[in-house]
Each structure stands twice: as C-alpha cells, then as structure tokens.
Design a protein around this motif. Structure first.
Motif, PDB file in Angstrom:
ATOM      1  N   ARG A 121      -2.865  -0.215 -10.819  1.00 60.71           N
ATOM      2  CA  ARG A 121      -2.128  -1.101 -10.297  1.00 60.71           C
ATOM      3  C   ARG A 121      -2.309  -1.280  -8.779  1.00 60.71           C
ATOM      4  O   ARG A 121      -1.894  -2.239  -8.581  1.00 60.71           O
ATOM      5  N   ASP A 122      -2.849  -0.224  -8.089  1.00 68.52           N
ATOM      6  CA  ASP A 122      -2.984  -0.608  -6.661  1.00 68.52           C
ATOM      7  C   ASP A 122      -4.104   0.070  -6.123  1.00 68.52           C
ATOM      8  O   ASP A 122      -4.725   0.973  -7.058  1.00 68.52           O
ATOM      9  N   ALA A 123      -4.260   0.397  -4.919  1.00 66.56           N
ATOM     10  CA  ALA A 123      -5.143   1.218  -4.152  1.00 66.56           C
ATOM     11  C   ALA A 123      -4.760   2.748  -3.828  1.00 66.56           C
ATOM     12  O   ALA A 123      -5.598   3.575  -3.300  1.00 66.56           O
ATOM     13  N   GLY A 124      -3.484   2.986  -4.097  1.00 68.43           N
ATOM     14  CA  GLY A 124      -2.748   4.384  -3.601  1.00 68.43           C
ATOM     15  C   GLY A 124      -3.292   5.416  -4.403  1.00 68.43           C
ATOM     16  O   GLY A 124      -3.951   5.350  -5.361  1.00 68.43           O
ATOM     17  N   ILE A 125      -3.040   6.464  -3.841  1.00 69.40           N
ATOM     18  CA  ILE A 125      -3.266   7.733  -4.668  1.00 69.40           C
ATOM     19  C   ILE A 125      -2.471   8.014  -5.774  1.00 69.40           C
ATOM     20  O   ILE A 125      -2.726   8.510  -6.863  1.00 69.40           O
ATOM     21  N   HIS A 126      -1.212   7.583  -5.695  1.00 70.80           N
ATOM     22  CA  HIS A 126       0.053   7.902  -6.697  1.00 70.80           C
ATOM     23  C   HIS A 126      -0.399   7.492  -8.146  1.00 70.80           C
ATOM     24  O   HIS A 126      -0.281   7.891  -9.133  1.00 70.80           O
TER      25      HIS A 126
ATOM     26  N   ASN B 120       4.610   1.427   1.626  1.00 72.88           N
ATOM     27  CA  ASN B 120       3.247   0.910   2.034  1.00 72.88           C
ATOM     28  C   ASN B 120       2.457   1.737   3.101  1.00 72.88           C
ATOM     29  O   ASN B 120       1.452   1.666   3.276  1.00 72.88           O
ATOM     30  N   LEU B 121       3.456   2.506   3.883  1.00 74.00           N
ATOM     31  CA  LEU B 121       2.735   3.523   4.836  1.00 74.00           C
ATOM     32  C   LEU B 121       2.469   4.989   4.287  1.00 74.00           C
ATOM     33  O   LEU B 121       1.633   5.415   4.521  1.00 74.00           O
ATOM     34  N   ALA B 122       3.279   5.066   3.030  1.00 72.21           N
ATOM     35  CA  ALA B 122       3.251   6.590   2.737  1.00 72.21           C
ATOM     36  C   ALA B 122       2.186   7.064   2.323  1.00 72.21           C
ATOM     37  O   ALA B 122       1.236   6.362   1.889  1.00 72.21           O
ATOM     38  N   PHE B 123       1.741   8.458   2.295  1.00 75.66           N
ATOM     39  CA  PHE B 123       0.719   9.294   1.633  1.00 75.66           C
ATOM     40  C   PHE B 123       0.349   8.872   0.436  1.00 75.66           C
ATOM     41  O   PHE B 123      -0.750   8.516   0.033  1.00 75.66           O
TER      42      PHE B 123
ATOM     43  N   LYS C 111      -0.992  -3.580  -0.603  1.00 77.13           N
ATOM     44  CA  LYS C 111       0.273  -3.374  -0.924  1.00 77.13           C
ATOM     45  C   LYS C 111       0.693  -2.436  -1.963  1.00 77.13           C
ATOM     46  O   LYS C 111      -0.439  -2.333  -2.909  1.00 77.13           O
ATOM     47  N   THR C 112       1.620  -1.861  -2.097  1.00 77.80           N
ATOM     48  CA  THR C 112       1.806  -1.004  -3.071  1.00 77.80           C
ATOM     49  C   THR C 112       2.343  -2.081  -4.536  1.00 77.80           C
ATOM     50  O   THR C 112       2.928  -3.101  -4.155  1.00 77.80           O
TER      51      THR C 112
END
Length: 412
Positions: free
Chosen positions: A317-322, A380-383, A369-370
């Motif tokens: 989906r994106d680059a985030g951890i979640h 978009n800032l969240a851990f 971007k999320t």
C-alpha cells in the motif's frame, strides 16, 4: 551475525539524506499533532527524535526528544478528551524505552503508578465483555503494556499477566478445526492492516513472549496453543483453495475477523501478506515452546514470502510501518536476527531499499503519503502510518547495532 547488516553504498547515502529531510519536515509540522499517543501523536515524535540523535551523533537532539516527551505529557493534562485509552499504554511503553536508552531520568514505577491502575481497570473491563482484541485494542492491547511493565516492576506485572492468560484460556473458541480468539467487537467494519497480527496471532505472540520472560509456564498452555496453530494451518489451507466459500467451512464460518475478511475481501497476494504475520507468530511460538515443527513451518512460510518479494511490491500500500514496506523491512530484519538466515537478511535489506522508492509524491511529506486518508496531516506524520515511523525504519537500516524499537511495535 546478530543483526541485519542494513543497507550500504549509494542507498545508504540516499537514506541518510532522506532521514535528514524527514526530521526537518517533522520539526516543521509536529505542532499539528493533537494526540499525545505513540502510534499517532507526540510520543512517536519523541522516539523518532531520539533515533535521529543516534543517527546524527549529536546530543542536542536528545534534548529535543525529552521536550517532545514532555509535550506529550502536557497534552494528556490539557485535553484528556483527545486521548484514547490505548494511548496510555503507549505512554508507558515509550517512557520505559526512553529510560532504558537514558533519554529520560525518571523512575518508571513512580511515573506510571496512576497509569498502572487505570489500565488494569481497562484490561479487566475488556476481559469482562470478552474483548481480547489485538495489540491495538482490547485486553491484549493492555496486556502488552503490562508485559513491558514487567521489565521494571515484575512483582506487580506478573499477577496481571497471569490474570490475562486465564482470560485467554477461558475465551478460546473451539471448532472442529482447532481453536481461535476474536475481538468482542465487530471486526469487519474496517479493512485490517496487512502486516500486523490479528486476534489469534497476537495471542500467540503474547504467550510466546510471556513464556520466554518466565512469566508463565509453557506446559500449562501447550495444548491450547497447539489447537490454535492447527486452526491457523486449516484457515491458511482454506484461503488458498479456489472459490473458497464460508458454507460448510468451519474455519471461515467461525474464524476470527481478519481471516474471514481475507476470504471475502483480499486478493491472493494480500492473503500472502497476511501470512507474514502468521509465519512470524509460528516462528516465535515454536521457539518459546521448544517445538521445532512450528519453528520450521514459520521459517518456510517466511522464506516463501521472501522468494516472492517482487510480486508483493506491486500490491504494497505505502511506505509506512502499519501497512507498507517499512513494516515488512522491520519484520524481516527481526526474523534475520532470530534465525541467522542470509536469505531473510537479504529480504530485509530489499524492503529497506524499497522505502526509498516510495517517495513518489511531491505534495506529500518528504515525498510520502499514506494510502488511506492521504490528505490527513496527522496520519502522514504518525509513527505507525506516516513519516516518523518511516524515518525510524531508515535509522534502523543504517544503524542496526545501535537502535532497536521492536518492542514498541508488535515484533515481540
């Protein structure tokens, strides 16, 4: 090898520049965060700022990390209506983490005494209604806090963990194909994150860690854990069958919310993504219970995922951890530490490099971007979803011997 070797060469130079960029963007926009919590608020900024201090080698950023933590505490006092109960669990985890790395000079047992009482009451309330949940909600979410509290106050935390484990045994749901656990809430309202554990895998990870820490005996739980693994194996087998139907299928009919959702709402690649969390749970459970068969099964699933990594890039989906590549990088990094497996280490480094390929949005934060609610500044800032977590993962890639925040996410 004790940790992943991270990334090197040109990728390392690009990653270092990206970390600097993320720090500047977070510093500019962090005041827009209204929550004190770790996953989506100022506590996440505090952890990232500490990691940036390690990355830069400049102690001045340790003061900034302390300031961010203090600001998080101010948000608790100034507007408690903006806080979710799980944010208090994050406060406890981050406070202890920053104490262990000498950022904070506090006594966690004094600082967290009021929170201990509040979260124990919340955990018991969730157990009373049968809502075990996962690491982000329900009794297990609060239990993770007390698992971490045992580092500083074992005499207090161990009876709480034992109470929760009794509830876990009590609320196990038997079927003809093993047993499972579920949330007491409606788990089908939202699409789950692909790289975080569902109710059953969260329970297995929790039990494995509790046993490794000597907080409960393995023999008391071995039977029910074996039934849960049988259930997961049957569910996974059913998911891979073409035209799977819930009719006449015990696992799909009775299964936990996320596995049922996987049958009805995810494509084949996404089902494999769900397998990553299951594989990690099998690996950890096998180690804790001294069961080589479970360990081998989890390891083979992870190796299969590693072999198909190019296939998974297109559906990430994106680059985030979640729900993105940073989460996969951290997962395989952790597994490489545990198994000393070169293939899995290479896979971790592959996913770390993929983080750099996702800065595709000129109108995003540091290019990111999320995937959901991409207009939302706080997400978009969240851990766990945004750039503080992405930056933290990149720091881990460049400084594998110096930083470790696995306990703050679900990589127990």
């Amino acid at each position: 090898m004790t940790t992943s070797t991270g990334i090197s060469g040109l990728s390392a130079m690009i990653a270092a520049a990206k970390i600097d960029e993320i720090y500047e963007v977070v510093s500019t926009h962090k005041k827009q965060l209204s929550s004190f919590g770790f996953t989506r608020g100022y506590l996440g900024v505090s952890v990232f700022t500490y990691l940036y201090a390690v990355h830069s080698g400049k102690k001045q950023y340790l003061d900034d990390a302390r300031d961010a933590f203090d600001h998080a505490c101010d948000l608790v006092d100034s507007d408690p209506l903006k806080a979710y109960p799980q944010d208090f669990a994050g406060l406890g985890a981050v406070a202890q983490y920053l104490c262990r790395v000498s950022v904070l000079d506090i006594d966690p047992n004094v600082f967290l005494s009021d929170i201990d009482a509040v979260l124990l009451k919340k955990m018991r309330s969730e157990l009373y209604i049968g809502n075990l949940g996962d690491f982000e909600s329900g009794a297990i979410g609060y239990g993770l806090y007390f698992l971490q509290r045992s580092y500083y106050n074992r005499s207090f935390a161990q009876p709480v963990i034992e109470e929760l484990i009794q509830g876990i045994v009590r609320y196990a749901i038997p079927t003809d194909e093993g047993c499972y656990w579920k949330s007491g809430l409606n788990g089908n309202d939202t699409k789950p994150a692909l790289f975080s554990p569902n109710e059953t895998t969260a329970v297995l990870l929790f039990l494995a860690r509790a046993i490794e820490m000597g907080l409960c005996p393995a023999d008391f739980l071995e039977g029910i854990v074996e039934e849960a693994i049988i259930y997961l194996d049957n569910t996974r087998a059913n998911l891979t069958k073409p035209n799977t139907s819930t009719a006449g299928n015990g696992s799909a009919r009775h299964g936990d919310a996320r596995h049922t959702d996987a049958v009805n709402g995810h494509n084949h690649s996404e089902v494999h993504d769900l397998d990553a969390a299951t594989a990690y749970a099998l690996l950890r459970t096998g180690a804790a219970f001294g069961n080589p068969a479970w360990t081998r099964e989890g390891l083979e699933m992870l190796r299969e995922y590693a072999r198909c990594r190019q296939e998974h890039v297109s559906c990430t989906r994106d680059a985030g951890i979640h729900s993105g590549v940073a989460g996969l990088a951290l997962l395989f990094d952790r597994v490489a530490q545990l198994t000393y497996d070169q293939t899995l280490e290479n896979t971790a480094n592959f996913w770390y490099r993929q983080i750099l390929r996702f800065d595709l949005h000129p109108d995003g934060l540091a290019g990111y971007k999320t995937s959901e609610n991409s207009w939302n500044m706080q997400k978009n800032l969240a851990f766990c979803e945004g750039i503080t977590g992405i930056g933290s993962a990149l720091v881990k890639a460049l400084h594998p011997e110096k930083v470790n925040f696995d306990d703050l996410i679900w990589l127990l």
